[in-house]
Design a protein around this motif. Structure first.
Motif, PDB file in Angstrom:
ATOM      1  N   TYR A 319       2.841  -1.845   7.547  1.00 22.48           N
ATOM      2  CA  TYR A 319       2.441  -2.483   6.290  1.00 22.48           C
ATOM      3  C   TYR A 319       1.826  -1.470   5.331  1.00 22.48           C
ATOM      4  O   TYR A 319       2.129  -1.472   4.128  1.00 22.48           O
ATOM      5  N   ILE A 320       0.966  -0.610   5.843  1.00 21.70           N
ATOM      6  CA  ILE A 320       0.268   0.352   4.990  1.00 21.70           C
ATOM      7  C   ILE A 320       1.244   1.296   4.290  1.00 21.70           C
ATOM      8  O   ILE A 320       0.982   1.792   3.197  1.00 21.70           O
ATOM      9  N   ASN A 321       2.409   1.527   4.883  1.00 20.38           N
ATOM     10  CA  ASN A 321       3.416   2.391   4.250  1.00 20.38           C
ATOM     11  C   ASN A 321       3.927   1.819   2.930  1.00 20.38           C
ATOM     12  O   ASN A 321       4.524   2.553   2.128  1.00 20.38           O
ATOM     13  N   SER A 322       3.701   0.524   2.698  1.00 19.34           N
ATOM     14  CA  SER A 322       4.166  -0.075   1.436  1.00 19.34           C
ATOM     15  C   SER A 322       3.032  -0.812   0.730  1.00 19.34           C
ATOM     16  O   SER A 322       3.277  -1.665  -0.117  1.00 19.34           O
ATOM     17  N   LYS A 323       1.806  -0.470   1.087  1.00 19.89           N
ATOM     18  CA  LYS A 323       0.639  -1.175   0.562  1.00 19.89           C
ATOM     19  C   LYS A 323       0.374  -0.839  -0.901  1.00 19.89           C
ATOM     20  O   LYS A 323       0.795   0.205  -1.416  1.00 19.89           O
ATOM     21  N   PRO A 324      -0.337  -1.731  -1.639  1.00 13.89           N
ATOM     22  CA  PRO A 324      -0.748  -1.409  -3.016  1.00 13.89           C
ATOM     23  C   PRO A 324      -1.865  -0.363  -2.992  1.00 13.89           C
ATOM     24  O   PRO A 324      -2.566  -0.203  -1.990  1.00 13.89           O
ATOM     25  N   LYS A 325      -2.041   0.324  -4.084  1.00 17.02           N
ATOM     26  CA  LYS A 325      -2.991   1.436  -4.173  1.00 17.02           C
ATOM     27  C   LYS A 325      -4.422   1.029  -3.873  1.00 17.02           C
ATOM     28  O   LYS A 325      -5.194   1.797  -3.294  1.00 17.02           O
ATOM     29  N   SER A 326      -4.805  -0.186  -4.248  1.00 14.95           N
ATOM     30  CA  SER A 326      -6.203  -0.617  -4.122  1.00 14.95           C
ATOM     31  C   SER A 326      -6.577  -1.115  -2.729  1.00 14.95           C
ATOM     32  O   SER A 326      -7.684  -1.617  -2.518  1.00 14.95           O
ATOM     33  N   THR A 327      -5.684  -0.976  -1.764  1.00 11.42           N
ATOM     34  CA  THR A 327      -5.932  -1.504  -0.425  1.00 11.42           C
ATOM     35  C   THR A 327      -7.042  -0.762   0.310  1.00 11.42           C
ATOM     36  O   THR A 327      -7.078   0.470   0.345  1.00 11.42           O
ATOM     37  N   VAL A 328      -7.938  -1.532   0.923  1.00 15.24           N
ATOM     38  CA  VAL A 328      -8.933  -1.014   1.845  1.00 15.24           C
ATOM     39  C   VAL A 328      -8.588  -1.593   3.217  1.00 15.24           C
ATOM     40  O   VAL A 328      -8.446  -2.812   3.358  1.00 15.24           O
ATOM     41  N   LEU A 329      -8.440  -0.742   4.204  1.00 16.98           N
ATOM     42  CA  LEU A 329      -8.123  -1.195   5.561  1.00 16.98           C
ATOM     43  C   LEU A 329      -9.411  -1.350   6.364  1.00 16.98           C
ATOM     44  O   LEU A 329     -10.234  -0.431   6.415  1.00 16.98           O
TER      45      LEU A 329
END
Length: 343
Positions: A319-329
């Motif tokens: 999922y993170i490979n296509s995540k939006p820029k503002s994502t916090v994991l």
């Protein structure tokens, strides 16, 4: 100059091991209280003999109480836990893990909590608490918080308290998805309502199926009440969502055989918002869902993705490979180490 912790690691490594073990016992008791010794030993993977010795020490320091109903943490023990948290993160190397994971996944920020939620159920509570704290830090004057479903989101709801926001902050929780046939308590509507109740704020629900045919979709989204909620979802400045294992989510949705074959042939490992991703982050299948879509996320100021456990490592990375820029994991130690171990 070496820090005191670095010196201790070199000269007194056994001391740090004992500290970590006693800290983990205190944390486990705080999440599971009142808890029996046998239940705790099984949850932590410690022998009852070792646990008995450690608990007796903690009791002598007035950090835990032992009653017929089980063990519980004292006010002194709770205070000590809070004071030790930053130190234990450095000792266990979690701070460094966060730095490495942030760099590897090219994320705005990463929060890692100790443990592996696959093996230690209380770790999911830690994920919930970490998400609640980060969400609180994201609040502005007016806030619309869109929430998906799942057990991890339910843990976030459990972590919310009445002091989540202040009088100057408007907060509206809105369900970001319809129901997908899972337990009612883990559906977005239920979780959204619980978050509002625990924080003393308002909420809006989305009483529609999660997955529908294109014909039904066109009809449903024009209904005034549904359209109003969908508009609120699109205006959200904070989004909370989990990341699912592709096959688990496909079975939960009772996916048709031909679509399941497409998911399998595409080697999907992760799922979010009805999109199924392979390990490279490519979308190999998408279902028609009502609510928030992946294309909506780039416009959201704060996207908090919460998932943990070694078993979720591939799904998270996909999922993170296509995540939006503002994502916090927000994840746990088990998943983080597994992701870092992957090439």
């Amino acid at each position: 100059m070496l820090s005191l912790i670095e010196v201790q690691k070199k000269l007194l490594p056994d001391l740090l091991i004992i500290m970590q073990r006693r800290y983990q016992i205190l944390r486990s008791i705080s999440f599971m209280e009142p808890v029996g010794r046998r239940t705790l030993s099984q949850a932590m993977g410690l022998s009852e003999r070792v646990l008995r010795s450690e608990v007796e020490f903690l009791k002598s320091q007035k950090l835990v109480d032992i009653k017929s109903s089980g063990m519980s943490i004292t006010k002194t023990g709770s205070k000590l836990l809070q004071e030790l948290e930053i130190m234990m993160r450095e000792i266990s190397g979690i701070n460094e893990i966060e730095v490495q994971l942030k760099k590897k996944l090219n994320l705005e920020d990463v929060i890692v909590v100790p443990g592996n939620s696959d093996e230690e159920p209380w770790v999911k509570n830690e994920l919930g608490r970490a998400c609640a704290l980060r969400m609180k830090a994201c609040l502005t004057g007016n806030n619309i918080i869109a929430v998906t479903g799942g057990t991890t989101m339910a843990a976030v709801a459990d972590a919310l308290t009445a002091d989540f926001s202040n009088d100057q902050q408007e907060v509206l929780f809105v369900a970001a998805r319809g129901g997908i046939g899972e337990d009612v308590e883990n559906q977005a509507n239920t979780i959204c309502a619980k978050m509002a109740e625990r924080s003393g704020r308002k909420h809006r629900v989305l009483y529609v199926p999660d997955q529908v045919s294109p014909e039904v979709y066109k009809s449903v989204v024009t209904e005034p009440s549904i359209k109003e909620v969908l508009t609120l979802i699109k205006q959200a400045n904070i989004v909370l969502h989990g990341i699912g294992d592709a096959l688990v989510m496909a079975k939960r949705r009772k996916t048709k055989d031909e679509e399941m074959e497409k998911i399998l042939q595409g080697h999907a490992v992760g799922e979010a918002f009805g999109y199924y991703f392979n390990e490279q982050g490519e979308v190999v299948h998408r279902v028609q869902t009502i609510g928030l879509h992946l294309k909506d996320l780039p416009h959201v100021e704060h996207v908090l993705a919460v998932a943990g456990g070694v078993s979720k490592a591939k799904a998270i990375k996909a999922y993170i490979n296509s995540k939006p820029k503002s994502t916090v994991l927000i994840t746990d130690e088990g998943a983080a180490k597994q992701i870092l171990a992957c090439s």
